[in-house]
Write an enzyme that holds these catalytic residues in place. Structure first.
Site, PDB file in Angstrom:
ATOM      1  N   GLU A 147     -11.705   2.775   6.489  1.00 35.25           N
ATOM      2  CA  GLU A 147     -10.591   2.981   7.410  1.00 35.25           C
ATOM      3  C   GLU A 147     -10.540   4.460   7.805  1.00 35.25           C
ATOM      4  O   GLU A 147      -9.715   5.231   7.322  1.00 35.25           O
ATOM      5  CB  GLU A 147      -9.268   2.545   6.767  1.00 35.25           C
ATOM      6  CG  GLU A 147      -8.137   2.462   7.780  1.00 35.25           C
ATOM      7  CD  GLU A 147      -6.807   2.099   7.144  1.00 35.25           C
ATOM      8  OE1 GLU A 147      -6.052   1.336   7.762  1.00 35.25           O
ATOM      9  OE2 GLU A 147      -6.514   2.592   6.038  1.00 35.25           O
ATOM     10  N   ASP A 153      -5.673   2.852  -1.225  1.00 29.62           N
ATOM     11  CA  ASP A 153      -6.390   3.649  -0.241  1.00 29.62           C
ATOM     12  C   ASP A 153      -6.637   5.022  -0.860  1.00 29.62           C
ATOM     13  O   ASP A 153      -5.696   5.786  -1.090  1.00 29.62           O
ATOM     14  CB  ASP A 153      -5.561   3.758   1.042  1.00 29.62           C
ATOM     15  CG  ASP A 153      -6.328   4.412   2.181  1.00 29.62           C
ATOM     16  OD1 ASP A 153      -7.058   5.381   1.917  1.00 29.62           O
ATOM     17  OD2 ASP A 153      -6.178   3.966   3.334  1.00 29.62           O
ATOM     18  N   GLN A 163      -9.625   1.213   0.041  1.00 25.33           N
ATOM     19  CA  GLN A 163      -9.989   1.793   1.328  1.00 25.33           C
ATOM     20  C   GLN A 163     -10.414   3.239   1.113  1.00 25.33           C
ATOM     21  O   GLN A 163     -10.036   3.873   0.134  1.00 25.33           O
ATOM     22  CB  GLN A 163      -8.819   1.708   2.326  1.00 25.33           C
ATOM     23  CG  GLN A 163      -8.549   0.278   2.791  1.00 25.33           C
ATOM     24  CD  GLN A 163      -7.361   0.162   3.719  1.00 25.33           C
ATOM     25  OE1 GLN A 163      -6.341   0.827   3.528  1.00 25.33           O
ATOM     26  NE2 GLN A 163      -7.466  -0.700   4.718  1.00 25.33           N
ATOM     27  N   GLU A 222       0.822  -1.209   0.000  1.00 24.18           N
ATOM     28  CA  GLU A 222       0.000   0.000   0.000  1.00 24.18           C
ATOM     29  C   GLU A 222       0.856   1.260   0.000  1.00 24.18           C
ATOM     30  O   GLU A 222       1.646   1.466   0.930  1.00 24.18           O
ATOM     31  CB  GLU A 222      -0.895   0.019   1.244  1.00 24.18           C
ATOM     32  CG  GLU A 222      -1.757   1.261   1.356  1.00 24.18           C
ATOM     33  CD  GLU A 222      -2.479   1.358   2.693  1.00 24.18           C
ATOM     34  OE1 GLU A 222      -3.466   2.111   2.755  1.00 24.18           O
ATOM     35  OE2 GLU A 222      -2.050   0.701   3.664  1.00 24.18           O
TER      36      GLU A 222
END
Length: 267
Positions: A245, A181, A209, A146
């Protein structure tokens, strides 16, 4: 319609960790993710999942000395034995929890790292990821990397989507993928719609995310048009999960209007 997973490390902190499974289920979540499972026995976590009809979507491999500020070790030369032991432990938990994805954190670089030192970190990262992906393939688990923004995590090895995709392609393991993300991506490079349309069709993105930018609260708070982004994800046929998240502004359940409204509009 996209599938949403509650991140139990950041959501439902009004109750103890093991009680967050029930809270997430009561709010209609079908999947959960969190940072680390290792403070609890696998059987205990599995029982919570089964009791509340939840799927374990994602967790992180051991990150080194987290409480001392470490944020992963996969790109740290000299930590290979610890990395391998951590991957083995993570895969044991993944098997017990029926979890098909594990995030492997790269680690932090010194702010004064030279070009040669950065190259050494990258070489270590590639070698470790190739080994870890081979182990994970035997248990049908995908490993994720990530990109993380440098404001929230200064010095993190991986920042940009293109860097992550280049590493995935260089390693060449089909079960090594990118964790995109949208919160981190917006802070670092923006252009989220183009990023989604470019990267999701490649099959190299395993997990999404979301959080509001810039304050990491509910995703409809701030500069993102999440309804638009969710529709883009849906139009592209992404069949993975979107992890929520974020840090709720007040109560977790009270802040889920964005999700209820979206589901209601798409029902």
């Amino acid at each position: 319609m996209p599938r949403f997973a509650a991140n139990l490390s950041m959501m439902y902190t009004e109750v103890d960790f093991l009680d967050r499974f029930a809270a997430a289920s009561a709010d209609g979540f079908e999947g959960v993710e969190y940072l680390f499972p290792y403070a609890h026995e696998p059987a205990e976590l599995r029982s919570r999942l089964d009791d509340h009809g939840l799927r374990q979507v994602l967790f992180n491999a051991p990150p080194g000395a987290w409480e001392s500020g470490e944020r992963g070790i996969a790109a740290l030369p000299g930590r290979e034995a610890e990395l391998r032991s951590g991957i083995e432990r993570a895969l044991e938990y993944a098997a017990a929890l029926g979890c098909g994805q594990v995030h492997v954190m790269a680690g932090l670089l010194p702010p004064d790292a030279t070009t040669a030192e950065r190259a050494a970190h990258r070489a270590t990262y590639l070698t470790n990821l190739a080994w870890a992906a081979e182990q994970a393939a035997a248990t049908e688990v995908d490993l994720l990397i990530e990109p993380i923004n440098g404001r929230d995590m200064p010095g993190y090895f991986l920042h940009r989507q293109a860097e992550a995709h280049a590493i995935v392609q260089e390693v060449g393991a089909p079960n090594l993928k990118v964790q995109l993300d949208l919160y981190h991506c917006q802070i670092v490079e923006g252009d989220l719609t183009t990023t989604l349309r470019r990267d999701l069709p490649t099959g190299r993105v395993g997990h999404l995310q979301i959080a509001g930018v810039p304050d990491r609260h509910e995703p409809d708070q701030g500069e993102l048009d999440v309804r638009h982004l969710f529709d883009v994800v849906d139009d592209l046929g992404f069949d993975g999960w979107i992890g929520c998240e974020y840090n709720p502004r007040a109560g977790t359940s009270e802040g889920l209007g964005w999700l209820k409204n979206y589901r209601g509009e798409r029902a």
